[in-house]
Scaffold this motif. Structure first.
Motif, short mmCIF file in Angstrom:
data_model
loop_
_atom_site.label_atom_id
_atom_site.label_comp_id
_atom_site.label_asym_id
_atom_site.label_seq_id
_atom_site.Cartn_x
_atom_site.Cartn_y
_atom_site.Cartn_z
N ALA A 1 -9.28 5.86 -1.03
CA ALA A 1 -10.17 6.05 -2.19
C ALA A 1 -11.23 7.10 -1.87
O ALA A 1 -11.92 7.59 -2.76
CB ALA A 1 -10.85 4.73 -2.55
N HIS B 1 0.83 -1.21 0.00
CA HIS B 1 0.00 0.00 0.00
C HIS B 1 0.87 1.26 0.00
O HIS B 1 0.52 2.26 -0.64
CB HIS B 1 -0.94 0.00 1.20
CG HIS B 1 -2.21 -0.77 0.98
ND1 HIS B 1 -3.07 -0.50 -0.07
CD2 HIS B 1 -2.78 -1.80 1.66
CE1 HIS B 1 -4.11 -1.33 -0.01
NE2 HIS B 1 -3.96 -2.13 1.01
N ASP C 1 -7.05 -2.91 -2.77
CA ASP C 1 -6.12 -4.02 -2.98
C ASP C 1 -5.89 -4.35 -4.45
O ASP C 1 -6.84 -4.40 -5.24
CB ASP C 1 -6.64 -5.26 -2.24
CG ASP C 1 -6.56 -5.07 -0.74
OD1 ASP C 1 -5.92 -4.10 -0.29
OD2 ASP C 1 -7.12 -5.90 -0.01
N PRO D 1 -17.39 3.09 0.26
CA PRO D 1 -17.86 3.86 -0.90
C PRO D 1 -19.32 4.32 -0.74
O PRO D 1 -19.69 5.39 -1.23
CB PRO D 1 -17.74 2.87 -2.06
CG PRO D 1 -16.80 1.81 -1.60
CD PRO D 1 -16.89 1.76 -0.11
N GLY E 1 -9.15 -1.66 5.70
CA GLY E 1 -10.17 -2.40 6.44
C GLY E 1 -9.62 -3.03 7.71
O GLY E 1 -10.36 -3.29 8.65
O1 KG4 Z 1 -6.87 -1.76 1.46
P1 KG4 Z 1 -8.20 -2.37 1.25
O2 KG4 Z 1 -8.70 -2.52 -0.16
O3 KG4 Z 1 -8.27 -3.79 1.91
C1 KG4 Z 1 -7.63 -4.04 3.11
O4 KG4 Z 1 -6.39 -4.29 3.07
O5 KG4 Z 1 -8.32 -3.94 4.15
O6 KG4 Z 1 -9.25 -1.51 2.11
C2 KG4 Z 1 -10.59 -1.85 2.18
C3 KG4 Z 1 -11.31 -0.83 3.04
C4 KG4 Z 1 -12.77 -1.21 3.33
O7 KG4 Z 1 -13.01 -1.03 4.73
C5 KG4 Z 1 -13.56 -0.21 2.51
O8 KG4 Z 1 -14.83 0.12 3.05
C6 KG4 Z 1 -12.64 0.98 2.52
O9 KG4 Z 1 -11.35 0.45 2.38
N1 KG4 Z 1 -12.94 1.91 1.42
C7 KG4 Z 1 -13.39 3.16 1.61
C8 KG4 Z 1 -13.65 3.69 0.32
N2 KG4 Z 1 -13.33 2.73 -0.61
C9 KG4 Z 1 -12.90 1.65 0.10
N3 KG4 Z 1 -13.59 3.87 2.75
C10 KG4 Z 1 -14.07 5.12 2.61
N4 KG4 Z 1 -14.35 5.70 1.42
C11 KG4 Z 1 -14.16 5.03 0.26
N5 KG4 Z 1 -14.43 5.61 -0.91
#
Ligand code: KG4
Ligand code: ZN
Length: 391
Positions: A322, A159, A353, A228, A184
């Motif tokens: 994001a 990341h 991811d 999102p 997450g």
């Molecule tokens: O890094 P990632 O894709 O997976 C992990 O390594 O956890 O992060 C996923 C997290 C989820 O909790 C998702 O709800 C959040 O990122 N997320 C967002 C948005 N897009 C994804 N949180 C807030 N606003 C967004 N637009």
């Protein structure tokens, strides 16, 4: 060198092929193939990711992703060695916990042959252990068949690198650098004086911020993943000028340290909406207030870390980057208050991811590559820590 990378830590099954010309961090990269399958539609029905189900999906999706990535890279059908019989038996043994995967892989190998890949990078943690194991075992099997070395990658280092990658190069980073990692499973502030040297200077004491987004979304009756969805409602509220007059708490905002807490914020939302049937406008206002509160705490702690540690580059990483409100808030604040700090935010498609970031992190640790034999000792580690990976 051609790098093949594999990501299966959660609910994305991803394989990419990057060509790297030169050494990290000065290399020039070309993305030759990038295949990603999101399992979100499958998990949405259940309101979250069940590890056993994610594992099953990775098992059936990995070979199709391999085929897609190699196809895009025009590296299919490159060279046809006969697999020795004892290797076939070995591969079956290596993938005995992934029913059907060995047959799929061996059939594909028979038809396709060995592509010109010189390094395999695979996410070994942190993440969901059953999901991680599928990628790790698949990497070991590929390494054995192709006789190629493997690097075990920390997902969070991926990341960080996604954020400084412009599509061909790693942007120049001035040290000391600070990374705010928000996903997450993580909310942490990582300081580093050089690549691959990480020190954690703050972290959440309970829920990760992405988890809070997901839980609040569920409380408001929105589908998974909630980030999102909350973001859309909050943007709608701002556009329509809807704002609640009952503020949510900003947990630990004045705690004096660099730690976070998001579980109380989620509980505050729960109490606020308990037994009430919220109107659409009220849901929008709640989403906006939650997003405001979470962003304010993240910004304040990050600004404190920047000032305390004389930070030169700030790197935001993880799925929550994001979020467009958070991106805008951080960009405006740092350009005004700390113009000396270079702010790096991943381009939206590299925020969540993906396997491109795993190739970059693996390339930065090329010297840790293991022979196919040695790679058999790689373990999936759900709690793999970034600070223990320092060289
Ligand atoms: O890094 P990632 O894709 O997976 C992990 O390594 O956890 O992060 C996923 C997290 C989820 O909790 C998702 O709800 C959040 O990122 N997320 C967002 C948005 N897009 C994804 N949180 C807030 N606003 C967004 N637009
Ligand atoms: Zn992630």
């Amino acid at each position: 060198m051609n790098i093949l990378s594999i990501e299966t830590s959660c609910d994305e099954t991803a394989i990419s092929i990057l060509n790297a010309l030169g050494d990290f961090p000065d290399a020039k990269y070309e993305i030759l193939g990038n295949a990603l399958f999101s399992q979100i539609d499958i998990h949405r029905e259940y309101g979250g990711v069940f590890p056993a189900m994610a594992k099953r999906e990775h098992i059936v999706t990995l070979v199709p992703m391999l085929k897609k990535a190699l196809g895009e890279a025009s590296l299919e059908k490159s060279y046809h060695p006969e697999l020795e019989d004892d290797k076939t038996a070995h591969i079956h043994k290596m993938l005995e916990r992934e029913p059907g995967l060995a047959d799929q892989l061996l059939d594909y190998q028979k038809e396709n042959g060995t592509p010109p890949i010189s390094l395999i990078c695979v996410t070994a943690g942190p993440g969901l252990e059953p999901a991680l194991w599928v990628g790790v075992n698949f990497a070991k099997a590929l390494a054995t068949i192709w006789n190629v070395p493997v690097v075990a990658v920390n997902h969070m280092e991926g990341h960080i690198l996604a954020s400084v990658f412009d599509g061909t190069r790693i942007a120049p980073v001035k040290f000391p650098a600070l990374s705010l990692l928000i996903s997450g499973g993580h909310t942490e502030l990582i300081k580093f004086d050089d690549w691959n040297q990480y020190q954690r200077i703050g972290q959440t004491k309970d829920d990760a911020v992405g988890e809070a987004f997901d839980k609040v979304a569920r409380i408001l009756g929105l589908p998974y993943p909630g980030g999102p969805e909350i973001s859309k409602l909050a943007a709608g509220a701002r556009e329509a000028g809807l704002k609640t007059d009952k503020a949510l708490p900003r947990p630990m905002i004045d705690s004096g340290d660099l730690d976070f807490s998001f579980s109380g914020l989620k509980t505050a939302v729960l109490y606020r909406v308990k037994d009430l049937e919220l109107s659409d406008d009220e849901k929008m206002m709640m989403a906006r207030e939650f997003e405001d509160a979470a962003t304010e705490v993240l910004l304040k702690k990050t600004a404190k870390a920047v000032a305390t540690h004389n930070i030169q580059s700030l790197i935001l990483g993880g799925g929550v980057t994001a979020n467009s409100f958070l991106r805008k808030t951080f960009t405006e604040f740092f350009s005004k208050e700390h113009p000396e700090v270079t702010l790096h935010i991943p381009e939206p498609k590299l925020s969540t991811d993906n396997s491109i970031m795993i190739a970059l992190a693996g390339h930065s640790r090329k010297n840790e590559a293991m022979t196919p034999e040695e790679s058999l000792s790689i373990k999936a580690e759900g709690n793999r820590s970034l600070t223990e990976e320092s060289l």
